[in-house]
Design a protein around this motif. Structure first.
Motif, PDB file in Angstrom:
ATOM      1  N   ALA A 109       0.818  -1.225   0.000  1.00  0.00           N
ATOM      2  CA  ALA A 109       0.000   0.000   0.000  1.00  0.00           C
ATOM      3  C   ALA A 109       0.844   1.265   0.000  1.00  0.00           C
ATOM      4  N   ARG A 110       2.170   1.128   0.056  1.00  0.00           N
ATOM      5  CA  ARG A 110       3.037   2.300   0.156  1.00  0.00           C
ATOM      6  C   ARG A 110       2.779   3.344  -0.940  1.00  0.00           C
ATOM      7  N   PRO A 111       2.644   2.969  -2.219  1.00  0.00           N
ATOM      8  CA  PRO A 111       2.366   3.987  -3.244  1.00  0.00           C
ATOM      9  C   PRO A 111       1.108   4.802  -2.948  1.00  0.00           C
ATOM     10  N   VAL A 112       0.106   4.148  -2.371  1.00  0.00           N
ATOM     11  CA  VAL A 112      -1.149   4.837  -2.057  1.00  0.00           C
ATOM     12  C   VAL A 112      -0.943   5.788  -0.878  1.00  0.00           C
ATOM     13  N   THR A 113      -0.279   5.318   0.181  1.00  0.00           N
ATOM     14  CA  THR A 113      -0.070   6.163   1.363  1.00  0.00           C
ATOM     15  C   THR A 113       0.834   7.353   1.032  1.00  0.00           C
ATOM     16  N   GLU A 114       1.813   7.129   0.155  1.00  0.00           N
ATOM     17  CA  GLU A 114       2.687   8.233  -0.240  1.00  0.00           C
ATOM     18  C   GLU A 114       1.930   9.265  -1.064  1.00  0.00           C
ATOM     19  N   LYS A 118       1.444  13.280   0.060  1.00  0.00           N
ATOM     20  CA  LYS A 118       1.721  14.449  -0.767  1.00  0.00           C
ATOM     21  C   LYS A 118       0.552  15.439  -0.742  1.00  0.00           C
ATOM     22  N   LYS A 119      -0.641  14.886  -0.447  1.00  0.00           N
ATOM     23  CA  LYS A 119      -1.817  15.745  -0.365  1.00  0.00           C
ATOM     24  C   LYS A 119      -2.010  16.294   1.048  1.00  0.00           C
ATOM     25  N   ASN A 123      -2.229  10.283   8.055  1.00  0.00           N
ATOM     26  CA  ASN A 123      -2.675   9.009   8.638  1.00  0.00           C
ATOM     27  C   ASN A 123      -3.771   8.367   7.792  1.00  0.00           C
ATOM     28  N   HIS A 124      -3.489   8.211   6.521  1.00  0.00           N
ATOM     29  CA  HIS A 124      -4.462   7.563   5.635  1.00  0.00           C
ATOM     30  C   HIS A 124      -4.631   6.096   6.043  1.00  0.00           C
ATOM     31  N   THR A 125      -5.870   5.690   6.282  1.00  0.00           N
ATOM     32  CA  THR A 125      -6.150   4.306   6.671  1.00  0.00           C
ATOM     33  C   THR A 125      -6.044   3.394   5.454  1.00  0.00           C
ATOM     34  N   ILE A 126      -5.257   2.354   5.607  1.00  0.00           N
ATOM     35  CA  ILE A 126      -5.116   1.374   4.523  1.00  0.00           C
ATOM     36  C   ILE A 126      -6.331   0.461   4.544  1.00  0.00           C
ATOM     37  N   ARG A 127      -6.978   0.346   3.408  1.00  0.00           N
ATOM     38  CA  ARG A 127      -8.139  -0.532   3.303  1.00  0.00           C
ATOM     39  C   ARG A 127      -7.773  -1.765   2.489  1.00  0.00           C
ATOM     40  N   MET A 128      -8.016  -2.924   3.079  1.00  0.00           N
ATOM     41  CA  MET A 128      -7.691  -4.162   2.378  1.00  0.00           C
ATOM     42  C   MET A 128      -8.910  -5.064   2.296  1.00  0.00           C
ATOM     43  N   MET A 129      -8.983  -5.790   1.201  1.00  0.00           N
ATOM     44  CA  MET A 129     -10.061  -6.748   0.989  1.00  0.00           C
ATOM     45  C   MET A 129      -9.452  -8.153   1.029  1.00  0.00           C
ATOM     46  N   ILE A 130     -10.058  -9.018   1.810  1.00  0.00           N
ATOM     47  CA  ILE A 130      -9.605 -10.404   1.876  1.00  0.00           C
ATOM     48  C   ILE A 130     -10.533 -11.251   1.013  1.00  0.00           C
ATOM     49  N   VAL A 131      -9.954 -11.969   0.052  1.00  0.00           N
ATOM     50  CA  VAL A 131     -10.763 -12.789  -0.850  1.00  0.00           C
ATOM     51  C   VAL A 131     -10.235 -14.216  -0.851  1.00  0.00           C
ATOM     52  N   GLY A 132     -11.088 -15.136  -1.255  1.00  0.00           N
ATOM     53  CA  GLY A 132     -10.686 -16.532  -1.336  1.00  0.00           C
ATOM     54  C   GLY A 132     -11.883 -17.428  -1.540  1.00  0.00           C
ATOM     55  N   VAL A 133     -11.621 -18.691  -1.801  1.00  0.00           N
ATOM     56  CA  VAL A 133     -12.698 -19.665  -1.982  1.00  0.00           C
ATOM     57  C   VAL A 133     -13.316 -19.983  -0.619  1.00  0.00           C
TER      58      VAL A 133
END
Length: 286
Positions: A109-114, A118-119, A123-133
């Motif tokens: 997620a570093r590119p997103v937080t960086e 710049k804006k 403390n931008h919250t990293i949002r992650m989605m967990i997927v799987g069968v």
């Protein structure tokens, strides 16, 4: 016993709804964590989920590593790392590897937080989605991350059916998603491996055929371990049928009149494998 005769066609309505929900929500997430079963790292890849994820940064976590052949798991790690996707091994039930997975998520997620930095957003919250069968361990992973039972975990596929946003420490939000299968398994071997590891319900496939195909595979890949667990002698001439007869004799699965209780042996074999009571096996070769 021919593998091409093993068929599973299962795509319940709630999975169609789940697919649409994920398509709608994926735009809100920064990183997609793809949870795979370490026993079947290839068969548990859902191509539909990868299409939904698109170009989002992705992390692969091989779960249930405690149930898989450790030598094969290492080989799979090396293979997946060559593909350039961050990958780690986790055991969600015990919490092993979870911290490493979170570190990989933060790095992905570093590119997103960086960009947010710049804006002026520190403390931008990293949002992650967990997927799987289904039944790959997503809810167990979330329970481990949160530190308490927040998501419903079960050994039955398809228990999680609704969207769940869960906040955890270190500025990360999780989106739990239902386990989703794709409409048709072009390769019957994939369907078999998903059935054997609990990704599909027991009542939608031929259990005896699944048990015989499993034994056929184990006779090739792990004959010594199979023999040792059941306390039987396995020879080069054995077939799944003869192995079932030997297991039946050892386990006392005999009906009145000395007739083999095949159904009882089938139940033994499928349960012993699925629960890893039989040992640590990997069905997909890297």
């Amino acid at each position: 016993m021919d593998l091409k005769d093993f068929k599973i066609q299962w795509f319940p309505g709630h999975m169609t709804k789940a697919k649409r929900m994920m398509e709608d929500q994926v735009r809100l997430v920064d990183v997609v964590v793809e949870l795979l079963d370490a026993r079947i790292p290839a068969s548990s890849v859902n191509p539909m989920l990868r299409d939904i994820a698109g170009n989002k940064p992705r992390v692969i976590a091989l779960n249930k590593a405690d149930m898989a052949d450790p030598v094969c798991t290492e080989a799979w790690l090396a293979r997946l790392k060559k593909d350039g996707v961050p990958v780690c091994v986790v055991d969600c039930s015990r919490g092993k590897g979870v911290k490493q997975m979170l570190a990989l998520v933060q790095e992905a997620a570093r590119p997103v937080t960086e960009k947010w930095l710049k804006k002026g957003v520190r403390n931008h919250t990293i949002r992650m989605m967990i997927v799987g069968v289904p039944n790959v361990g997503k809810s167990t992973l979330i329970n481990r991350l949160v530190g308490r039972v927040k998501a419903i975990a079960s050994d039955r596929p398809g228990v999680t059916k609704q969207k769940q946003w869960v906040t955890i420490a270190k500025g990360i939000e999780l989106l739990d998603t239902p386990g989703v299968l794709w409409p048709k398994f072009e390769n019957p071997g994939i369907g078999l491996h998903l059935a054997l590891t609990g990704a599909v319900k027991d009542d939608i496939y031929d259990r005896q055929m699944a048990a015989e195909l499993l034994l056929q595979e184990l006779l090739v890949k792990y004959p010594d371990r199979l023999a040792a667990f059941y306390g039987i002698e396995v020879t080069a001439d054995d077939t799944p049928r003869t192995v079932i007869e030997k297991i039946g004799a050892v386990r006392g699965a005999i009906k009145a009149g000395g007739v083999l209780d095949e159904n009882k042996v089938v139940q033994h074999v499928l349960y012993d494998f699925k629960s890893a009571k039989m040992g640590r096996f990997t069905l997909d070769e890297p």
